[in-house]
Design a protein around this motif. Structure first.
Motif, short mmCIF file in Angstrom:
data_model
loop_
_atom_site.label_atom_id
_atom_site.label_comp_id
_atom_site.label_asym_id
_atom_site.label_seq_id
_atom_site.Cartn_x
_atom_site.Cartn_y
_atom_site.Cartn_z
N LEU A 1 0.85 -1.19 0.00
CA LEU A 1 0.00 0.00 0.00
C LEU A 1 0.88 1.24 0.00
N THR B 1 4.14 4.84 3.95
CA THR B 1 3.12 4.10 4.69
C THR B 1 3.77 3.05 5.59
N SER C 1 -4.34 0.87 -2.92
CA SER C 1 -5.22 0.28 -1.92
C SER C 1 -4.71 -1.11 -1.55
N HIS D 1 -5.73 7.06 7.44
CA HIS D 1 -6.36 5.77 7.19
C HIS D 1 -7.28 5.43 8.36
N ASN E 1 -7.17 6.53 1.90
CA ASN E 1 -6.74 5.18 1.53
C ASN E 1 -5.49 4.73 2.26
N SER E 2 -4.67 5.67 2.67
CA SER E 2 -3.44 5.34 3.40
C SER E 2 -3.05 6.52 4.27
N THR E 3 -2.17 6.27 5.24
CA THR E 3 -1.70 7.36 6.09
C THR E 3 -0.91 8.39 5.29
N GLU F 1 -1.27 9.10 2.05
CA GLU F 1 -2.19 9.85 1.20
C GLU F 1 -2.78 11.03 1.97
#
Length: 279
Positions: free
Chosen positions: A8, A13, A41, A112, A136-138, A140
């Motif tokens: 991801l 991340t 993702s 996230h 979607n992710s930390t 992002e």
């Protein structure tokens, strides 16, 4: 030989940190080199492995605070072809990152869903009025900070360093011993180990339907370290069951238990036996 490993993304991340730890493990134990490939993702990470775009995928499966990562479990069941090669346990330490001068200026926090949940008590005590928005992710989440000076993001110290963003508070996770277990998966058969993961659906939804499936492990003296249900997404009240065993599928007791378990289940999927490494 060089492996390609999906995770991801983008860079920074915790999944990338786990993938990097696995790269070091491959170098230390087998002398193998690897390249990392970020995906937007968890589901796309797993599908990339299933389609043969990469050799391996590293995905989070369980956090010590928030529990299982449903996207990983649901997608693994859906794909049906991936096998677990290794489990990695990493410590997770969250930071509040923002261009605001102080936390009191922050009006919204991005991260996230797992990270938001792991910092919920800290947020309630220190930023009770802020809106919390899932990404979607930390990493992002950090993309919002340049456009919103009153926004904050929850991510890792490494992510803040990579993108040259200031940290206002660290650590902010509710429990100091926060850690996440990651699975390394591929299309290759699992190598074996003292842990096994599987999932099954039952023949019908009725009282006591789980008694016999679970009893087979007790009768063989096999310890279950985790069991949980996930909806099949077909009917309300229709569930799948995921189980972790402290045993190897090569063990005769496990072979007997799984053979009997198959008679009590509608669908049985064995995701493989593997070892767990703490990094």
């Amino acid at each position: 030989m060089q492996f390609s490993i999906a995770h991801l993304g983008p860079a920074g991340t915790y999944a990338e940190a786990a993938a990097t730890a696995y790269v070091r493990y491959l170098v230390e134990t087998k002398g193998l080199k690897s390249s990392l490939y970020p995906y937007p993702s968890i589901a796309q990470t797993l599908w990339a492995v299933a389609r043969g775009e990469v050799d391996l995928g590293v995905v989070p499966v369980e956090n010590s605070i928030e529990g299982s990562v449903s996207m990983t479990l649901d997608t693994l069941w859906q794909i049906d072809t991936l096998q677990i090669q290794q489990a990695l346990v990493l410590p997770i330490s969250h930071a509040l990152i923002s261009l605001a001068k102080n936390p009191q200026e922050i009006e919204v926090v991005y991260s996230h869903p797992q990270a938001l949940a792991q910092c919920q008590e800290w947020l309630n005590q220190n930023l009770p009025q802020v809106r919390q928005i899932a990404t979607n992710s930390t990493t992002e989440a950090l993309q919002h900070l340049d456009q919103e000076t009153t926004a904050g993001a929850i991510a890792s110290e490494r992510a803040a360093s990579l993108y040259q963003l200031p940290i206002l508070a660290h650590p902010i996770n509710d429990y100091p011993d926060n850690c996440t277990r990651f699975w390394v998966v591929s299309l290759q058969p699992s190598p074996g180990g003292n842990h096994t993961s599987l999932a099954f659906s039952v023949l019908e939804n009725k009282p006591g339907i789980l008694v016999k499936p679970l009893q087979v492990f007790a009768e063989q003296g096999i310890n279950m370290s985790r069991i949980e249900s996930r909806p099949t997404k077909r009917l309300l009240g229709d569930y799948l069951f995921f189980i972790d065993l402290e045993a190897n599928t090569c063990d005769q007791s496990v072979k007997l238990a799984l053979a009997e378990l198959a008679t009590y289940t509608k669908t049985l999927k064995i995701f493989g036996s593997y070892s767990i490494v703490n990094r």
